[in-house]
Design a protein around this motif. Structure first.
Motif, mmCIF file in Angstrom:
data_model
loop_
_atom_site.group_PDB
_atom_site.id
_atom_site.type_symbol
_atom_site.label_atom_id
_atom_site.label_comp_id
_atom_site.label_asym_id
_atom_site.label_seq_id
_atom_site.Cartn_x
_atom_site.Cartn_y
_atom_site.Cartn_z
ATOM 1 N N HIS A 61 0.839 -1.194 0.000
ATOM 2 C CA HIS A 61 0.000 0.000 0.000
ATOM 3 C C HIS A 61 0.880 1.252 0.000
ATOM 4 C CE1 HIS A 61 0.594 -0.240 4.479
ATOM 5 N NE2 HIS A 61 0.626 1.072 4.352
ATOM 6 N N THR A 62 0.288 2.329 -0.404
ATOM 7 C CA THR A 62 1.005 3.600 -0.538
ATOM 8 C C THR A 62 0.484 4.600 0.484
ATOM 9 O OG1 THR A 62 -0.570 4.521 -2.118
ATOM 10 C CG2 THR A 62 1.235 3.163 -3.006
ATOM 11 N N LEU A 63 1.177 5.729 0.573
ATOM 12 C CA LEU A 63 0.736 6.794 1.466
ATOM 13 C C LEU A 63 -0.613 7.349 1.021
ATOM 14 C CD1 LEU A 63 2.090 7.821 4.005
ATOM 15 C CD2 LEU A 63 2.966 9.769 2.708
ATOM 16 N N ASP A 64 -0.884 7.274 -0.273
ATOM 17 C CA ASP A 64 -2.185 7.724 -0.765
ATOM 18 C C ASP A 64 -3.301 6.855 -0.194
ATOM 19 O OD1 ASP A 64 -3.824 9.379 -2.685
ATOM 20 O OD2 ASP A 64 -4.272 7.380 -3.470
ATOM 21 N N ASP A 65 -3.056 5.555 -0.061
ATOM 22 C CA ASP A 65 -4.062 4.681 0.540
ATOM 23 C C ASP A 65 -4.338 5.092 1.987
ATOM 24 O OD1 ASP A 65 -4.371 3.009 -1.712
ATOM 25 O OD2 ASP A 65 -2.563 1.899 -1.175
ATOM 26 N N VAL A 66 -3.287 5.428 2.723
ATOM 27 C CA VAL A 66 -3.459 5.870 4.113
ATOM 28 C C VAL A 66 -4.235 7.183 4.150
ATOM 29 C CG1 VAL A 66 -2.285 6.439 6.273
ATOM 30 C CG2 VAL A 66 -1.303 4.717 4.742
ATOM 31 N N ALA A 67 -3.942 8.074 3.203
ATOM 32 C CA ALA A 67 -4.662 9.348 3.138
ATOM 33 C C ALA A 67 -6.147 9.134 2.883
ATOM 34 C CB ALA A 67 -4.055 10.237 2.045
ATOM 35 N N ILE A 68 -6.479 8.173 2.028
ATOM 36 C CA ILE A 68 -7.879 7.881 1.735
ATOM 37 C C ILE A 68 -8.586 7.377 2.988
ATOM 38 C CG2 ILE A 68 -9.409 6.353 0.420
ATOM 39 C CD1 ILE A 68 -7.217 6.491 -1.815
ATOM 40 N N LEU A 69 -7.913 6.532 3.767
ATOM 41 C CA LEU A 69 -8.500 6.058 5.016
ATOM 42 C C LEU A 69 -8.743 7.220 5.974
ATOM 43 C CD1 LEU A 69 -6.408 2.807 5.584
ATOM 44 C CD2 LEU A 69 -8.844 2.931 5.045
ATOM 45 N N ALA A 70 -7.800 8.158 6.050
ATOM 46 C CA ALA A 70 -7.965 9.319 6.926
ATOM 47 C C ALA A 70 -9.131 10.188 6.463
ATOM 48 C CB ALA A 70 -6.672 10.131 6.970
ATOM 49 N N GLU A 71 -9.261 10.372 5.158
ATOM 50 C CA GLU A 71 -10.388 11.138 4.621
ATOM 51 C C GLU A 71 -11.715 10.473 4.995
ATOM 52 O OE1 GLU A 71 -10.038 11.799 0.410
ATOM 53 O OE2 GLU A 71 -7.889 12.177 0.569
ATOM 54 N N ALA A 72 -11.763 9.158 4.851
ATOM 55 C CA ALA A 72 -12.983 8.429 5.185
ATOM 56 C C ALA A 72 -13.290 8.550 6.670
ATOM 57 C CB ALA A 72 -12.837 6.963 4.782
ATOM 58 N N ALA A 73 -12.252 8.529 7.501
ATOM 59 C CA ALA A 73 -12.451 8.644 8.946
ATOM 60 C C ALA A 73 -13.061 9.992 9.301
ATOM 61 C CB ALA A 73 -11.126 8.446 9.673
ATOM 62 N N LEU A 74 -12.577 11.055 8.675
ATOM 63 C CA LEU A 74 -13.131 12.374 8.951
ATOM 64 C C LEU A 74 -14.610 12.440 8.593
ATOM 65 C CD1 LEU A 74 -10.321 14.859 7.860
ATOM 66 C CD2 LEU A 74 -11.133 14.385 10.159
ATOM 67 N N SER A 75 -14.984 11.763 7.528
ATOM 68 C CA SER A 75 -16.382 11.756 7.112
ATOM 69 C C SER A 75 -17.230 10.830 7.973
ATOM 70 C CB SER A 75 -16.493 11.329 5.645
ATOM 71 O OG SER A 75 -15.872 12.263 4.794
ATOM 72 N N GLY A 76 -16.576 9.986 8.774
ATOM 73 C CA GLY A 76 -17.329 9.077 9.623
ATOM 74 C C GLY A 76 -18.178 9.806 10.638
ATOM 75 N N PHE A 77 -17.617 10.857 11.253
ATOM 76 C CA PHE A 77 -18.360 11.649 12.220
ATOM 77 C C PHE A 77 -18.903 12.931 11.599
ATOM 78 C CE2 PHE A 77 -16.437 9.170 15.681
ATOM 79 C CZ PHE A 77 -17.489 9.125 16.578
ATOM 80 N N ASP A 78 -18.076 13.609 10.802
ATOM 81 C CA ASP A 78 -18.451 14.921 10.284
ATOM 82 C C ASP A 78 -18.195 15.000 8.793
ATOM 83 O OD1 ASP A 78 -16.742 15.846 13.145
ATOM 84 O OD2 ASP A 78 -18.896 16.115 12.952
ATOM 85 N N ARG A 79 -19.173 15.472 8.073
ATOM 86 C CA ARG A 79 -18.931 15.730 6.650
ATOM 87 C C ARG A 79 -18.020 16.934 6.474
ATOM 88 N NH1 ARG A 79 -19.570 11.677 3.137
ATOM 89 N NH2 ARG A 79 -21.321 10.411 3.815
ATOM 90 N N THR A 80 -18.153 17.911 7.343
ATOM 91 C CA THR A 80 -17.227 19.045 7.370
ATOM 92 C C THR A 80 -16.706 19.149 8.787
ATOM 93 O OG1 THR A 80 -19.021 20.588 7.857
ATOM 94 C CG2 THR A 80 -18.407 20.306 5.537
ATOM 95 N N THR A 81 -15.468 19.518 8.941
ATOM 96 C CA THR A 81 -14.863 19.533 10.262
ATOM 97 C C THR A 81 -13.842 20.645 10.353
ATOM 98 O OG1 THR A 81 -13.693 18.190 11.907
ATOM 99 C CG2 THR A 81 -13.027 17.913 9.625
ATOM 100 N N ASP A 82 -13.414 20.942 11.567
ATOM 101 C CA ASP A 82 -12.330 21.886 11.752
ATOM 102 C C ASP A 82 -11.051 21.280 11.195
ATOM 103 O OD1 ASP A 82 -14.049 23.632 13.072
ATOM 104 O OD2 ASP A 82 -13.726 22.633 14.989
ATOM 105 N N GLU A 83 -9.968 22.046 11.276
ATOM 106 C CA GLU A 83 -8.694 21.553 10.779
ATOM 107 C C GLU A 83 -8.429 20.156 11.339
ATOM 108 O OE1 GLU A 83 -5.182 22.517 8.468
ATOM 109 O OE2 GLU A 83 -7.136 23.453 8.685
ATOM 110 N N PRO A 84 -8.193 19.159 10.478
ATOM 111 C CA PRO A 84 -8.011 17.794 10.971
ATOM 112 C C PRO A 84 -6.849 17.695 11.957
ATOM 113 C CG PRO A 84 -8.271 17.828 8.584
ATOM 114 C CD PRO A 84 -8.113 19.251 9.016
#
Length: 299
Positions: A61-84
């Motif tokens: 896996h690549t760092l981009d895959d990890v970034a996608i997981l982080a993006e999905a995590a942010l959307s898990g609770f909030d569609r929009t959020t403060d600075e991650p």
């Protein structure tokens, strides 16, 4: 509030600064350079070998895959959020904690003993699945922990494919399902807080002593018990709880006393970072025993 694009940029910048290297696959040779069907994984910066040997078709896996997981995590609770807010740690793979907004804070006792949800992503190599877990952060002691709830798993396995980008909506749903368990975690913490137990008996269960233990083992157990009791006493002061006798505590205090001791006080080799100590503590057998015993007493 930040836009989704700004959040993505912040995630990628944070990951690139924390992990300024790639993990690459190279063929492995036998004696006299005999070709083998095996491949090894190596860090691009240190040439350190990562994980077990893999087959030719394995795609690290690549760092981009990890970034996608982080993006999905942010959307898990909030569609929009403060600075991650993210903390990153390398341990034969990418380990990342992601904090949703503080709007999800829940009080366990008074106004100074609060917990906040944290997503914990572990992306290892060598054929292991990614894992995503719903953890909690307790602000009065800086503990990062996982707390099981009755009949509910707070972790999911995520199979790695060639690219996670096409699966973003699926991953968002997985994190949303984890987020839906947050109230169960809160209810469990409050149930532990409402359960009074004997601290000495609790410690003896979590750290059982063998018969005829050596003087050194007895001294270690005594010092550890005192350190945990002192931690619980300090947390009582900081959260405004009645001081009372330290021999009787709540199951919540006992669990956090042991978890906090393992995370912050236990001796570790080298000078591990705060997030490294937290990740190590979550995998510690004593912390797991403390959690399960506390849950059993509060059931």
């Amino acid at each position: 509030m930040t836009t989704a694009t700004n959040a993505q940029d912040t995630i990628r910048t944070t990951l690139a600064e924390a992990f300024p290297f790639s993990v690459d696959k190279f063929p492995l040779s036998g004696p006299d350079n005999i070709r083998t069907p095996h491949y090894g994984l190596f860090r691009s910066d240190t040439a350190e070998s990562i994980g077990n040997a893999v087959k030719k078709g394995y795609q690290p896996h690549t760092l981009d895959d990890v970034a996608i997981l982080a993006e999905a995590a942010l959307s898990g609770f909030d569609r929009t959020t403060d600075e991650p807010v993210m903390l990153c740690h390398w341990q034969a793979g990418h380990n990342v904690t992601i904090a949703p907004s503080d709007n999800h804070r829940q009080a366990i006792y008074g106004s100074k003993d609060n917990i906040f949800p944290r997503f914990i992503v572990r992306a290892g190599y060598g054929g292991t699945c990614f894992s995503a877990s719903l953890g909690l952060y307790r602000d009065c002691c800086r503990n990062l922990a996982m707390l099981e709830t009755a009949g509910e798993s707070v972790s999911v396995k995520i199979r790695h494919t060639h690219s996670l980008r096409p699966r973003l909506s699926e991953l968002v749903c997985a994190f949303q399902r984890l987020a839906s368990k947050w109230q169960g975690v809160v209810d469990t913490a409050r149930r532990l807080e409402a359960t009074e137990i004997d601290l000495k008996e609790f410690l003896q269960t979590v750290y059982p002593q063998v018969e005829n233990a050596s003087r050194r083992s007895q001294t270690i157990a005594y010092n550890r018990g005192n350190a945990i009791a002192r931690r619980i006493h300090r947390e009582r002061l900081s959260t405004g709880r009645p001081h009372g006798t330290i021999s009787t505590v709540t199951a919540w205090e006992a669990f956090n006393g042991i978890q906090g001791y393992v995370q912050h006080d236990a001796t570790r080799k080298g000078r591990p970072s705060a997030i490294s100590r937290a990740m190590t503590a979550m995998a510690d057998p004593a912390v797991s025993r403390a959690m399960h015993h506390a849950l059993a007493l509060a059931s």
